[in-house]
Design an enzyme around this catalytic site. Structure first.
Site, PDB file in Angstrom:
ATOM      1  N   HIS A  14     -12.386 -43.189  42.570  1.00  0.00           N
ATOM      2  CA  HIS A  14     -11.468 -42.648  41.564  1.00  0.00           C
ATOM      3  C   HIS A  14     -10.124 -43.354  41.676  1.00  0.00           C
ATOM      4  O   HIS A  14      -9.624 -43.511  42.792  1.00  0.00           O
ATOM      5  CB  HIS A  14     -11.278 -41.147  41.796  1.00  0.00           C
ATOM      6  N   THR A  47     -27.371 -64.567  11.085  1.00  0.00           N
ATOM      7  CA  THR A  47     -28.563 -63.766  10.762  1.00  0.00           C
ATOM      8  C   THR A  47     -29.710 -64.067  11.722  1.00  0.00           C
ATOM      9  O   THR A  47     -30.875 -63.989  11.365  1.00  0.00           O
ATOM     10  CB  THR A  47     -28.997 -64.034   9.314  1.00  0.00           C
ATOM     11  N   GLU A 107     -31.891 -83.313  29.662  1.00  0.00           N
ATOM     12  CA  GLU A 107     -30.914 -82.714  28.741  1.00  0.00           C
ATOM     13  C   GLU A 107     -30.306 -83.816  27.884  1.00  0.00           C
ATOM     14  O   GLU A 107     -29.810 -84.811  28.405  1.00  0.00           O
ATOM     15  CB  GLU A 107     -29.821 -81.969  29.508  1.00  0.00           C
ATOM     16  N   VAL A 111     -24.956 -59.400  17.084  1.00  0.00           N
ATOM     17  CA  VAL A 111     -24.013 -59.681  18.173  1.00  0.00           C
ATOM     18  C   VAL A 111     -23.045 -60.806  17.800  1.00  0.00           C
ATOM     19  O   VAL A 111     -21.830 -60.678  17.984  1.00  0.00           O
ATOM     20  CB  VAL A 111     -24.803 -60.079  19.441  1.00  0.00           C
ATOM     21  N   GLY A 131     -26.428 -76.053  27.952  1.00  0.00           N
ATOM     22  CA  GLY A 131     -27.071 -75.594  26.719  1.00  0.00           C
ATOM     23  C   GLY A 131     -26.131 -74.912  25.746  1.00  0.00           C
ATOM     24  O   GLY A 131     -24.910 -75.066  25.818  1.00  0.00           O
TER      25      GLY A 131
HETATM   26  P1  NAI Z   1     -29.047 -60.741  15.379  1.00  0.00           P
HETATM   27  O1  NAI Z   1     -30.517 -60.792  15.261  1.00  0.00           O
HETATM   28  O2  NAI Z   1     -28.407 -60.032  16.521  1.00  0.00           O
HETATM   29  O3  NAI Z   1     -28.428 -60.095  14.037  1.00  0.00           O
HETATM   30  C1  NAI Z   1     -28.663 -60.641  12.763  1.00  0.00           C
HETATM   31  C2  NAI Z   1     -28.342 -59.605  11.690  1.00  0.00           C
HETATM   32  O4  NAI Z   1     -28.414 -60.245  10.418  1.00  0.00           O
HETATM   33  C3  NAI Z   1     -29.321 -58.442  11.653  1.00  0.00           C
HETATM   34  O5  NAI Z   1     -28.588 -57.248  11.694  1.00  0.00           O
HETATM   35  C4  NAI Z   1     -30.054 -58.632  10.328  1.00  0.00           C
HETATM   36  O6  NAI Z   1     -30.456 -57.411   9.750  1.00  0.00           O
HETATM   37  C5  NAI Z   1     -29.004 -59.354   9.480  1.00  0.00           C
HETATM   38  N1  NAI Z   1     -29.545 -60.124   8.352  1.00  0.00           N
HETATM   39  C6  NAI Z   1     -30.597 -60.972   8.355  1.00  0.00           C
HETATM   40  N2  NAI Z   1     -30.791 -61.514   7.123  1.00  0.00           N
HETATM   41  C7  NAI Z   1     -29.825 -61.012   6.316  1.00  0.00           C
HETATM   42  C8  NAI Z   1     -29.480 -61.181   4.924  1.00  0.00           C
HETATM   43  N3  NAI Z   1     -30.152 -62.000   4.109  1.00  0.00           N
HETATM   44  N4  NAI Z   1     -28.422 -60.495   4.418  1.00  0.00           N
HETATM   45  C9  NAI Z   1     -27.706 -59.655   5.219  1.00  0.00           C
HETATM   46  N5  NAI Z   1     -27.990 -59.463   6.538  1.00  0.00           N
HETATM   47  C10 NAI Z   1     -29.029 -60.123   7.090  1.00  0.00           C
HETATM   48  O7  NAI Z   1     -28.594 -62.272  15.307  1.00  0.00           O
HETATM   49  P2  NAI Z   1     -27.266 -63.031  15.744  1.00  0.00           P
HETATM   50  O8  NAI Z   1     -26.093 -62.124  15.794  1.00  0.00           O
HETATM   51  O9  NAI Z   1     -27.223 -64.214  14.850  1.00  0.00           O
HETATM   52  O10 NAI Z   1     -27.567 -63.482  17.230  1.00  0.00           O
HETATM   53  C11 NAI Z   1     -28.665 -64.370  17.501  1.00  0.00           C
HETATM   54  C12 NAI Z   1     -29.167 -64.174  18.902  1.00  0.00           C
HETATM   55  O11 NAI Z   1     -28.203 -64.584  19.858  1.00  0.00           O
HETATM   56  C13 NAI Z   1     -29.516 -62.728  19.164  1.00  0.00           C
HETATM   57  O12 NAI Z   1     -30.789 -62.665  19.759  1.00  0.00           O
HETATM   58  C14 NAI Z   1     -28.442 -62.292  20.132  1.00  0.00           C
HETATM   59  O13 NAI Z   1     -28.930 -61.323  21.041  1.00  0.00           O
HETATM   60  C15 NAI Z   1     -28.027 -63.573  20.829  1.00  0.00           C
HETATM   61  N6  NAI Z   1     -26.631 -63.483  21.232  1.00  0.00           N
HETATM   62  C16 NAI Z   1     -26.290 -62.662  22.260  1.00  0.00           C
HETATM   63  C17 NAI Z   1     -24.981 -62.509  22.629  1.00  0.00           C
HETATM   64  C18 NAI Z   1     -24.663 -61.561  23.729  1.00  0.00           C
HETATM   65  O14 NAI Z   1     -25.541 -61.196  24.487  1.00  0.00           O
HETATM   66  N7  NAI Z   1     -23.409 -61.116  23.863  1.00  0.00           N
HETATM   67  C19 NAI Z   1     -23.901 -63.215  21.953  1.00  0.00           C
HETATM   68  C20 NAI Z   1     -24.350 -64.008  20.858  1.00  0.00           C
HETATM   69  C21 NAI Z   1     -25.673 -64.149  20.541  1.00  0.00           C
END
Ligand code: NAI
Length: 462
Positions: A441, A267, A33, A179, A40
């Site tokens: 409950h 994004t 790491e 998210v 991470g």
């Molecule tokens: P995401 O893939 O969840 O969402 C990105 C969004 O950006 C999509 O709705 C997409 O349509 C939009 N987008 C893309 N290009 C665009 C543009 N040019 N103009 C406007 N909208 C656009 O990605 P996010 O939120 O960045 O998360 C990345 C990863 O991290 C995901 O796989 C997510 O699951 C993970 N993550 C999970 C968390 C959790 O489990 N609570 C918390 C934070 C991240």
């Protein structure tokens, strides 16, 4: 030079879990790491610090929105942003040190530095080359860039910069209603920022059950979010300490703009696979940049495995952890396995949103016959008592066999509630199995049981 049974590259949730489990199974293991601390992205600049900020700002929201209703008068806490960030950092430090402790306890060697693979069976860290019978790549992911958008982590930020802004912005534009955008948008919205989300698709949270997404958008709008949907962002310009986002609506030709103090680019993320020497090693890659693996997580190079965000699948810490456990089992000569049909997803806003298994939209596309049992939190006494009765539980079961196929929840404690459904699905349970299980409950979990009842003879409190 030292020799190991396994060297894991990357100390995030996938890598550190894999290393600890390898040690538990009797293998001599090291974990490479390069960050100052283990854990991470998730522990250092992702899941954990964002949850700390979501926690403190949730309480702030409660003070302003609900304290008076509960007879708690006169409280008016102000925000000390530096102190809030220090609290967040304490939470992070406690957790990263915890992993260091677990490494010592399990006799996992931490090789500090960035690792590369000069040839199969060898890992280079700094100037030293170490030997390993097997290598596991768990190098994670980094924010994906957006054409026309330059990130400075001050005004135009990724999730990393969004966790450490110098001051709370008055206005924020979030690009991407996924998210990260909605969790961090919630933090700043609760801190008083006017948050506008610009999203390419016509709905928020892509891939989520459409009914849940719609309800979620409504609730967030009520909390003060503005949404511009169906809008493709083409660029961001910084001028005079402010950023202007240019976007084009799908319905219409003309370019429009929105200006804010801070722009969060959320994004998506991409696999972090640079500097590992994969090309020279001949490791085959997927078209979208992930490392290609077989059903046992082995890459095209024998003895080199890969897990987590660096390979195909949802970029979730718990998916990486499960793969780390599975690959450790495989390397110890056992049978490692991940059930990709039962991986929950959670959004830690208020209310929380959680899902597992199939959505209605997926089942329709597959042409499968299903039934839906839905129960609103309005009929749940505990949810009403905390002013979070807006959401619902939606349980989906096979029409003929009653076997649970999926569950989608928006409401209090959704991120925890979903796991009783995960366990049920792992055991191949029917909706009736859940409905016949006694639920205490008053708990939020009664809403899950009521949704299960709604798959059969009907919910009681709806
Ligand atoms: P995401 O893939 O969840 O969402 C990105 C969004 O950006 C999509 O709705 C997409 O349509 C939009 N987008 C893309 N290009 C665009 C543009 N040019 N103009 C406007 N909208 C656009 O990605 P996010 O939120 O960045 O998360 C990345 C990863 O991290 C995901 O796989 C997510 O699951 C993970 N993550 C999970 C968390 C959790 O489990 N609570 C918390 C934070 C991240």
């Amino acid at each position: 030079m030292a020799s190991f049974d396994v060297i894991v590259i990357g100390g995030g949730p996938g890598g550190y879990v894999c290393a600890i489990h390898c040690a538990q199974l009797g293998l001599k293991v090291a974990c490479v790491e390069g960050r100052e601390t283990l854990g991470g992205t998730c522990l250092n600049v992702g899941c954990i610090p964002s949850k700390a900020l979501l926690n403190s700002t949730h309480h702030l929201h409660e003070v302003h929105e609900n304290f008076e209703k509960m007879g708690l008068m006169g409280a008016n806490p102000t925000v000390d942003w530096s102190k809030m960030k220090a609290y967040k950092q304490d939470v992070v430090d406690g957790n990263t040190k915890g992993i260091e402790f677990l490494f010592k306890k399990n006799k996992v060697t931490w090789l500090k530095g960035w690792g590369s693979i000069p040839e199969a069976g060898k890992v280079k860290v700094g100037d030293e080359v170490h030997e390993a019978k097997n290598i596991v790549i768990a190098s994670g992911s980094v924010p994906a860039s957006l054409p026309g958008v330059e990130v400075d982590e001050k005004i135009v930020v990724t999730s990393t910069g969004a966790l450490a802004l110098d001051k709370i912005p008055e206005t924020m534009v979030v690009i991407g209603a996924g998210v990260i955008g909605l969790e961090m948008g919630s933090v700043y919205s609760r801190l008083g920022a006017k948050v506008t989300v610009v999203e390419y698709l016509d709905a928020i949270t892509p891939g989520m059950d459409a009914e849940v997404a719609k309800s979620f958008q409504k609730i967030l709008s009520k909390q003060g979010f503005d949404f511009i949907l169906g809008a493709a962002v083409s660029g961001v310009k910084v001028d005079g300490g402010k950023a202007t986002v240019t976007y084009k609506l799908k319905k219409g030709d003309k370019e429009e703009t929105v200006t804010a103090d801070t722009v969060l680019v959320a994004t998506g993320r991409k696999p972090f696979v640079y500097g590992l020497g994969l090309e020279a090693l001949g490791v085959e890659m997927e078209q979208r940049g992930q490392i290609k693996t077989d059903a046992h997580f082995q890459t095209s190079v024998k003895g080199v495995y890969a897990i987590g965000d660096a390979i195909v699948g949802p970029m979730l810490a718990h998916k990486a952890e499960d793969e780390g456990m599975a690959v450790a089992e495989i390397l110890a000569g056992k049978h490692g396995h991940v059930n990709y049909d039962v991986i929950p997803g959670v959004i830690y806003t208020t209310p929380e949103v959680a899902s597992v298994g199939k959505t209605e939209e997926q089942l329709k596309a597959e042409g499968r016959a299903y039934k839906v049992g839905k129960f609103p939190f309005m009929g749940n006494a505990r949810a009403k008592a905390i002013f979070q009765a807006e959401g619902f539980v939606k349980l989906i079961a096979d029409k003929a066999t009653d076997r649970i196929l999926g569950c989608h929840i928006i409401g209090p404690g959704a991120g925890d509630l979903i796991h009783e459904v995960c366990v049920a699905m792992e055991f191949g349970a029917s909706a009736q199995d859940l409905a016949l299980t006694c639920h205490a409950h008053p708990t939020y979990s009664e809403a899950v049981r009521e949704a299960a009842l709604a798959c059969g003879t009907g919910a009681i409190h709806a």
